[in-house]
Design a protein around this motif. Structure first.
Motif, PDB file in Angstrom:
ATOM      1  N   GLN A   1     -17.668   8.927  83.218  1.00 21.77           N
ATOM      2  CA  GLN A   1     -17.192  10.023  83.007  1.00 21.77           C
ATOM      3  C   GLN A   1     -16.081  10.713  82.177  1.00 21.77           C
TER       4      GLN A   1
ATOM      5  N   ARG B   1     -13.536  17.334  86.939  1.00 23.01           N
ATOM      6  CA  ARG B   1     -14.557  16.852  87.343  1.00 23.01           C
ATOM      7  C   ARG B   1     -14.564  15.352  88.760  1.00 23.01           C
ATOM      8  N   THR B   2     -15.553  14.517  88.639  1.00 24.13           N
ATOM      9  CA  THR B   2     -15.400  13.640  90.231  1.00 24.13           C
ATOM     10  C   THR B   2     -13.936  12.782  89.311  1.00 24.13           C
ATOM     11  N   SER B   3     -14.161  12.413  88.003  1.00 26.41           N
ATOM     12  CA  SER B   3     -13.619  11.394  88.007  1.00 26.41           C
ATOM     13  C   SER B   3     -13.851  11.591  86.579  1.00 26.41           C
TER      14      SER B   3
ATOM     15  N   CYS C   1     -12.802   3.665  84.956  1.00 29.20           N
ATOM     16  CA  CYS C   1     -12.408   5.271  85.488  1.00 29.20           C
ATOM     17  C   CYS C   1     -11.209   5.423  86.560  1.00 29.20           C
TER      18      CYS C   1
ATOM     19  N   GLY D   1     -17.872   9.523  90.397  1.00 30.31           N
ATOM     20  CA  GLY D   1     -18.821  10.008  89.549  1.00 30.31           C
ATOM     21  C   GLY D   1     -18.618   8.078  88.895  1.00 30.31           C
TER      22      GLY D   1
ATOM     23  N   ARG E   1     -20.971   5.966  89.800  1.00 32.76           N
ATOM     24  CA  ARG E   1     -22.815   7.171  89.815  1.00 32.76           C
ATOM     25  C   ARG E   1     -23.145   6.446  88.598  1.00 32.76           C
TER      26      ARG E   1
ATOM     27  N   CYS F   1     -25.284  15.766  92.025  1.00 37.79           N
ATOM     28  CA  CYS F   1     -23.789  16.792  90.925  1.00 37.79           C
ATOM     29  C   CYS F   1     -24.375  17.113  90.518  1.00 37.79           C
TER      30      CYS F   1
ATOM     31  N   CYS G   1     -20.385  16.630  87.681  1.00 42.22           N
ATOM     32  CA  CYS G   1     -20.417  16.001  86.767  1.00 42.22           C
ATOM     33  C   CYS G   1     -21.729  16.211  85.338  1.00 42.22           C
TER      34      CYS G   1
END
Length: 216
Positions: free
Chosen positions: A33, A39-41, A50, A72, A75, A141, A155
């Motif tokens: 990411q 965003r998630t990360s 990350c 993320g 992921r 996502c 994402c």
């Protein structure tokens, strides 16, 4: 958690690190990411590391549903060759189960289920397969949109999957079965799920397997 798969034939890359995936090899990438609010990360450096930025546990969900737990940083996306191998080589405790990538019809059914799903975290009248369903859903996502728009982690595409088509990671897309020798079916999650008749097998998409049948 689903059945385990033997990864001996799959090349697993940390996105942005190491060599690239050869043509038609089975490859997956993880932890890619970009650093962007919402965003998630985010990654901390060019090595693709990350750090959690927006916890998936804070994303709105239906009361009583478990929090998202697939952020993320963990992921993973794969090209079609790896995705097909993964689904065909699942090793569940029940050896009679046969798994595969979803058919075009499967993806259309998933599209309808998600489109007909809950419209808010207070909507408990519908089958919670994806929207606002937390860890009880598919944990797909959403791409392109603001975080939490449909109760799913955000994402976005990132040019970190070296060796994939255009080098891009596309986590909001899900692989389907082969549609030709060079293309495959897929579905993408934006605000809602959209099914396509096929894209190049070299892209890096998410993988979900379906139970094909029970062997006799």
């Amino acid at each position: 958690e689903g059945p385990e798969v033997n990864y001996d034939e799959i090349r697993l890359f940390k996105a942005g690190v190491g060599g690239s995936c050869p043509n038609e090899a089975k490859c997956c990438w993880y932890g890619y990411q970009n650093n962007f609010k919402g965003r998630t990360s985010s990654r901390t450096a060019e090595d693709g590391n990350c750090i959690v930025q927006d916890s998936v546990s804070s994303i709105g969900r239906i009361s009583g549903k478990a929090a998202f737990n697939y952020g993320g940083c963990s992921r993973t996306v794969c090209n079609w060759y790896a995705a097909d191998y993964i689904c065909n080589n699942l090793t569940p405790a029940n050896k009679k189960q046969l798994w595969s990538l979803p058919t075009y019809a499967n993806l259309q059914s998933l599209e309808k289920a998600i489109d007909d799903g809950p419209t808010s975290k207070s909507d408990t009248s519908k089958f919670a397969i994806q929207q606002w369903s937390g860890a009880d859903g598919l944990q797909l996502c959403q791409g392109l949109n603001a975080p939490n728009t449909i109760g799913s982690p955000r994402c976005d595409n990132a040019s970190r999957c070296y060796g994939s088509s255009n080098g891009y990671c596309n986590p909001s897309y899900v692989w389907g079965r082969e549609s030709s020798s060079t293309f495959a079916y897929n579905a993408s999650l934006g605000y809602l799920l959209n099914v396509s008749s096929g894209v190049s097998k070299g892209y890096a998409f998410s993988v979900r397997c379906v139970l094909e049948k029970y062997a006799e």
